[in-house]
Motif scaffolding. Structure first.
Motif, PDB file in Angstrom:
ATOM      1  N   UNK A 134       0.867  -1.199  -0.037  1.00  0.00           N
ATOM      2  CA  UNK A 134      -0.008  -0.107   0.050  1.00  0.00           C
ATOM      3  C   UNK A 134       0.878   1.364  -0.078  1.00  0.00           C
ATOM      4  N   UNK A 135       1.696   1.588  -0.974  1.00  0.00           N
ATOM      5  CA  UNK A 135       2.540   2.765  -1.217  1.00  0.00           C
ATOM      6  C   UNK A 135       1.989   3.503  -2.311  1.00  0.00           C
ATOM      7  N   UNK A 136       2.299   4.863  -2.243  1.00  0.00           N
ATOM      8  CA  UNK A 136       2.178   5.715  -3.283  1.00  0.00           C
ATOM      9  C   UNK A 136       3.573   5.809  -3.709  1.00  0.00           C
ATOM     10  N   UNK A 137       3.958   5.452  -5.234  1.00  0.00           N
ATOM     11  CA  UNK A 137       5.310   5.407  -5.542  1.00  0.00           C
ATOM     12  C   UNK A 137       5.579   6.484  -6.455  1.00  0.00           C
ATOM     13  N   UNK A 138       6.726   7.035  -6.207  1.00  0.00           N
ATOM     14  CA  UNK A 138       7.322   8.365  -7.420  1.00  0.00           C
ATOM     15  C   UNK A 138       8.924   7.797  -7.600  1.00  0.00           C
ATOM     16  N   UNK A 139       8.975   7.918  -8.893  1.00  0.00           N
ATOM     17  CA  UNK A 139      10.334   7.430  -9.492  1.00  0.00           C
ATOM     18  C   UNK A 139      10.870   8.659  -9.668  1.00  0.00           C
ATOM     19  N   UNK A 140      12.151   8.649  -9.392  1.00  0.00           N
ATOM     20  CA  UNK A 140      13.059   9.899  -9.383  1.00  0.00           C
ATOM     21  C   UNK A 140      14.323   9.597 -10.128  1.00  0.00           C
ATOM     22  N   UNK A 141      14.551  10.201 -11.169  1.00  0.00           N
ATOM     23  CA  UNK A 141      15.930   9.722 -12.150  1.00  0.00           C
ATOM     24  C   UNK A 141      17.102  10.831 -11.662  1.00  0.00           C
ATOM     25  N   UNK A 142      18.012  10.197 -11.596  1.00  0.00           N
ATOM     26  CA  UNK A 142      19.462  10.866 -11.341  1.00  0.00           C
ATOM     27  C   UNK A 142      20.506  10.257 -12.365  1.00  0.00           C
ATOM     28  N   UNK A 143      21.392  10.958 -12.764  1.00  0.00           N
ATOM     29  CA  UNK A 143      22.576  10.310 -13.193  1.00  0.00           C
ATOM     30  C   UNK A 143      23.184   9.391 -12.456  1.00  0.00           C
ATOM     31  N   UNK A 144      23.587   8.224 -12.759  1.00  0.00           N
ATOM     32  CA  UNK A 144      24.054   7.174 -11.898  1.00  0.00           C
ATOM     33  C   UNK A 144      23.196   6.506 -10.779  1.00  0.00           C
ATOM     34  N   UNK A 145      22.093   7.041 -10.508  1.00  0.00           N
ATOM     35  CA  UNK A 145      21.384   6.512  -9.374  1.00  0.00           C
ATOM     36  C   UNK A 145      19.648   6.560 -10.000  1.00  0.00           C
ATOM     37  N   UNK A 146      18.946   5.524  -9.564  1.00  0.00           N
ATOM     38  CA  UNK A 146      17.726   5.585  -9.820  1.00  0.00           C
ATOM     39  C   UNK A 146      16.866   5.382  -8.489  1.00  0.00           C
ATOM     40  N   UNK A 147      15.961   6.332  -8.054  1.00  0.00           N
ATOM     41  CA  UNK A 147      15.433   6.260  -6.750  1.00  0.00           C
ATOM     42  C   UNK A 147      13.937   6.256  -6.915  1.00  0.00           C
ATOM     43  N   UNK A 148      13.516   5.911  -5.809  1.00  0.00           N
ATOM     44  CA  UNK A 148      11.839   5.383  -5.642  1.00  0.00           C
ATOM     45  C   UNK A 148      11.637   6.200  -4.262  1.00  0.00           C
TER      46      UNK A 148
END
Length: 267
Positions: free
Chosen positions: A249-263
């Motif tokens: 039960x999470x709201x998920x946001x994908x955030x892109x960086x150079x060299x790293x992928x964050x959620x």
């Protein structure tokens, strides 16, 4: 297999090695017990345990025994905030994970901690040297910080470093797969750690996410190998993580960086 009489000798031999002497005994014991089940001899199990510890931890340290006392003196003696940040960047360069993040450090925390409201407490799991990023984190005044890693000497350094940075908190050596903290936090950080943890236990990622007691969890993945190669890691990790959290039960946001992928996961 924990009752195997050879386990005590395995733990003793592994921790007698300078490279692994500061690693949490609980983790060495757990990996060693598993290896004794699979290996023909004690020495084979010792060798395999050391190999696993190198793959999940030792590989990322520039020095098996970092000069923590010297680093702490540099932090304490820095004459102002600008000099202190330069010192912290220099220290973070000694761990692969934080070194890779240095080029995006200003943007990283400004983005992943944005719009969350006051962040008064942080739990940083499998932290490495990441707590030294504190001056770049937009935290509320008086925020507390709880850092967890598998190295006992690193935990000691981080306790002193938090105090030197004027931040209340604690740092401790724990095996987060079997002993994940459950204390409440506004934000939990699990940065580039899941691939290593899942080398030990394929179900570790989901179990840790279910155990963490935070209103927001920031999970990230490397998008390049330690050697700097791009081999489809961004897409692979994104797909695996999507499958992991599909029924949660999470709201998920994908955030892109150079060299790293964050959620960013929020309840």
């Amino acid at each position: 297999m924990h009752d195997d009489p050879r386990l005590e000798e395995l733990v003793k031999q592994v921790r007698a090695s300078r490279k692994y002497s500061a690693i949490s005994e609980a983790l060495v014991r757990r990996i060693g017990a598993a290896e004794l089940c699979k290996r023909a001899t004690l020495q084979d199990a010792v060798k395999a345990t050391k190999k696993t510890l190198h793959q999940i931890a030792g590989l990322y340290l520039a020095n098996a025994h970092p000069p923590y006392d010297a680093w702490l003196r540099q932090i304490i003696q820095a004459p102002d905030d600008t000099a202190r940040r330069a010192v912290l960047r220099s220290i973070m360069n000694h761990h692969t994970s934080t070194r890779e993040r240095l080029p995006i450090l200003d943007a990283f925390y400004a983005r992943v901690l944005a719009d969350l409201g006051p962040v008064r407490s942080v739990l940083d799991l499998a932290c490495g040297l990441n707590p030294l990023s504190l001056p770049w984190m937009p935290l509320a005044a008086g925020a507390t910080y709880h850092a967890v890693d598998i190295y006992e000497d690193l935990a000691g350094f981080l306790r002193a470093a938090l105090a030197a940075l004027g931040v209340a908190g604690k740092a401790e050596a724990r095996d987060v797969i079997t002993d994940c903290p459950t204390d409440a936090a506004d934000v939990a950080l699990l940065l580039k750690a899941l691939p290593c943890l899942e080398q030990l236990d394929k179900a570790a990622g989901a179990a840790i996410l279910d155990t963490i007691n935070a209103r927001c969890i920031v999970v990230s993945f490397p998008t390049r190998t330690v050697g700097g190669r791009q081999v489809g890691m961004r897409e692979n990790y994104a797909a695996r993580f999507a499958a992991m959290i599909a029924d949660r039960p999470w709201r998920v946001e994908r955030i892109e960086f150079v060299g790293e992928l964050a959620f960013r996961l929020t309840r």
